[in-house]
Design an enzyme around this catalytic site. Structure first.
Site, short mmCIF file in Angstrom:
data_model
loop_
_atom_site.label_atom_id
_atom_site.label_comp_id
_atom_site.label_asym_id
_atom_site.label_seq_id
_atom_site.Cartn_x
_atom_site.Cartn_y
_atom_site.Cartn_z
N ARG A 290 -8.84 1.92 -0.53
CA ARG A 290 -7.42 1.68 -0.76
C ARG A 290 -6.69 1.41 0.55
O ARG A 290 -5.68 0.74 0.57
CB ARG A 290 -6.76 2.92 -1.39
CG ARG A 290 -7.09 3.17 -2.82
CD ARG A 290 -6.60 4.55 -3.24
NE ARG A 290 -5.17 4.74 -3.12
CZ ARG A 290 -4.26 4.31 -3.99
NH1 ARG A 290 -4.64 3.67 -5.06
NH2 ARG A 290 -2.98 4.54 -3.82
N ARG B 286 -7.89 -2.33 10.18
CA ARG B 286 -7.54 -3.55 10.93
C ARG B 286 -7.90 -3.40 12.39
O ARG B 286 -7.77 -2.33 12.95
CB ARG B 286 -6.02 -3.78 10.90
CG ARG B 286 -5.45 -4.07 9.58
CD ARG B 286 -3.99 -4.51 9.74
NE ARG B 286 -3.37 -4.45 8.44
CZ ARG B 286 -2.53 -3.51 8.07
NH1 ARG B 286 -2.14 -2.59 8.93
NH2 ARG B 286 -2.03 -3.52 6.84
N ARG C 121 -6.57 15.59 -10.57
CA ARG C 121 -6.01 16.39 -9.49
C ARG C 121 -4.52 16.50 -9.72
O ARG C 121 -3.87 15.56 -10.21
CB ARG C 121 -6.22 15.72 -8.13
CG ARG C 121 -7.54 15.94 -7.50
CD ARG C 121 -7.97 17.36 -7.39
NE ARG C 121 -7.60 18.00 -6.13
CZ ARG C 121 -7.92 19.26 -5.84
NH1 ARG C 121 -8.56 20.02 -6.72
NH2 ARG C 121 -7.58 19.77 -4.67
N ARG D 124 0.30 16.74 3.33
CA ARG D 124 1.27 15.94 4.08
C ARG D 124 2.67 16.52 3.94
O ARG D 124 2.93 17.31 3.03
CB ARG D 124 1.24 14.47 3.64
CG ARG D 124 1.31 14.25 2.15
CD ARG D 124 1.00 12.78 1.78
NE ARG D 124 0.76 12.68 0.34
CZ ARG D 124 0.29 11.59 -0.27
NH1 ARG D 124 -0.01 10.51 0.40
NH2 ARG D 124 0.10 11.59 -1.58
N GLU E 257 3.31 18.92 0.69
CA GLU E 257 2.53 18.59 -0.51
C GLU E 257 1.19 19.31 -0.48
O GLU E 257 0.44 19.21 0.49
CB GLU E 257 2.31 17.07 -0.55
CG GLU E 257 1.52 16.60 -1.76
CD GLU E 257 1.49 15.07 -1.87
OE1 GLU E 257 2.42 14.40 -1.38
OE2 GLU E 257 0.52 14.57 -2.44
N TYR F 75 -6.62 5.14 -11.32
CA TYR F 75 -5.83 5.39 -10.12
C TYR F 75 -4.98 4.16 -9.82
O TYR F 75 -5.17 3.45 -8.86
CB TYR F 75 -6.81 5.69 -8.97
CG TYR F 75 -6.23 6.25 -7.68
CD1 TYR F 75 -4.89 6.48 -7.49
CD2 TYR F 75 -7.09 6.56 -6.63
CE1 TYR F 75 -4.41 6.99 -6.31
CE2 TYR F 75 -6.63 7.07 -5.44
CZ TYR F 75 -5.28 7.28 -5.28
OH TYR F 75 -4.83 7.79 -4.08
N ASP G 89 -1.74 1.86 -8.91
CA ASP G 89 -0.48 1.82 -8.16
C ASP G 89 0.62 1.33 -9.10
O ASP G 89 0.33 0.80 -10.17
CB ASP G 89 -0.61 0.86 -6.97
CG ASP G 89 -1.46 1.45 -5.86
OD1 ASP G 89 -1.48 2.69 -5.72
OD2 ASP G 89 -2.12 0.68 -5.14
#
Ligand code: UDP
Length: 362
Positions: A171, A175, A245, A276, A296, A344, A346
């Site tokens: 995901r 780069r 989850r 996070r 979280e 999952y 988006d």
């Protein structure tokens, strides 16, 4: 009266389907168990800050049609997600890019980075990565895996990286340029005024009943059901429960203007209990004198808590397939969204799926 559609769940899938149905002159009733619309994209304004109550949602897509679609309902700001990762006393940029590598190894060029990664995985001989660990190692090498992936992923999923599917880590962009944009998509932003208002606009002039559980609903007649809850729950867990989850948040209002200087800071060390910290105002360049942060925490789903993420390993996907077959045999029921399709997804993909369902059933 008899509705053309009963839509269970007022999240993005349900709201988009309802909007399309209404446009075509169909009658819909939308119900939701919770006391608000929006599903997990729900935002609530506190001190002038849009708080993402069920975790950070950053809209991004490469599909122009979907981008134009959401822009009917809200104006989007120019937010670009660029999370920070904290490991012990070290700080890195995400996603994995030249900023990450130069900090990790004190180097400058893509060639140097590639050389180090190649050296770190030379003796592993990974052909086709079989799990998340192999996938991560083969992409970024041992150091980045150990510091920025292993601990975070095991906290987030509650499973060893060897027991997780490789696609989860794919995901994230990788780069060899100095570019901290977390997404490769052409369009990105946060709806000004919050997601709740966006979903409100999708549901304009459509009856919605909140605090209403499908499983105890009586006296509603309809032709077709659009179900965006858990497919295993719909079938009373008859083949056994699917795994999900869940996450929960410790949200705090702080009397300071700027707590962490970024919307998203990941804590990648295993020993830090949360994954996070979100500082909501930075999603919208907020200038308020106070701030709202959410720590979280991740946990396994069990009945009574909110499911967030399907755990798409082989075993669960196999089980889901059995439920899907039951669903396919039903003429009057369509399953949608992350929970209905155990995927999952988006947000943009949810909308694509909802519009495709609308095409098919309207
Ligand atoms: N991930 C990681 N370290 C990070 C951020 C992400 O290892 O600092 C991995 C982790 O396995 C996570 C996956 O990348 O589950 C996908 O991250 P993403 O940010 O897309 O997750 P989401 O925002 O959907 O929770």
């Amino acid at each position: 009266m008899k509705y053309d559609f009963l839509i269970v769940g007022a999240g993005l899938f349900g709201a988009a389907f309802a909007h399309e149905a209404k446009k075509k002159g169909k009658s819909c009733l939308v119900i939701d168990r919770r006391d608000h619309i929006g599903g997990n994209v729900y935002t609530e304004e506190i001190d002038g800050i849009q708080v993402h109550k069920y975790g950070a949602h950053i809209f991004h897509t490469s599909n122009r049609k979907i981008w134009e679609y959401v822009n009917q309902f809200a104006e989007f700001n120019q937010y670009v997600n660029a999370p920070i990762a904290v490991y012990k006393d070290e700080l890195y940029n995400l996603p994995f890019n030249m900023n990450t590598f130069s900090k990790m190894w004190n180097i400058r060029t893509p060639e140097e980075a590639k050389e180090i990664i190649a050296k770190q995985i030379a003796n592993l001989d990974i052909q086709e990565p079989q799990n998340l660990e192999e996938q991560a190692l083969s992409l970024v090498g041992r150091d980045v895996y150990e510091k920025l992936i292993k601990g975070y992923t095991e906290k987030q999923w509650g499973r060893d990286c060897k027991e997780l599917p490789a696609f989860i880590i794919k995901r994230l962009p990788l780069r060899f340029t100095y570019d901290n944009n977390y997404f490769n998509d052409r369009y990105q932003g946060i709806p000004i005024g919050g997601y709740t208002r966006l979903v409100e606009r999708m549901l304009e002039h459509i009856p919605v009943r909140l605090n209403t559980d499908f499983f105890t609903l009586e006296d509603v007649a309809y032709d077709r059901l659009i179900f965006t809850g858990q497919i295993d729950e719909y079938y009373r867990y008859q083949f056994g429960p699917l795994q999900y989850r869940s996450v929960y948040f410790e949200t705090e209002r702080l009397e300071c203007e700027n707590y962490q200087g970024n919307a998203v800071v990941n804590y990648t060390q295993r020993e830090v209990p949360y994954t996070r910290i979100i500082e909501h105002k930075h999603f919208e360049f907020g200038k308020q004198p106070v701030t709202i942060i959410s720590r979280e925490y991740s946990r396994e789903w069990e009945p009574g808590v909110e499911p967030y993420y399907p755990v798409n390993n082989e075993e669960n996907d196999g089980l889901y397939e059995r439920y899907r077959q039951l669903g396919k045999a039903e003429e009057r029921v369509v399953f949608g969204g992350r929970l209905g399709q155990y995927k999952y997804y988006d947000m943009d993909k949810v909308l694509e799926a909802a519009l495709a369902a609308a095409e098919q059933y309207l």
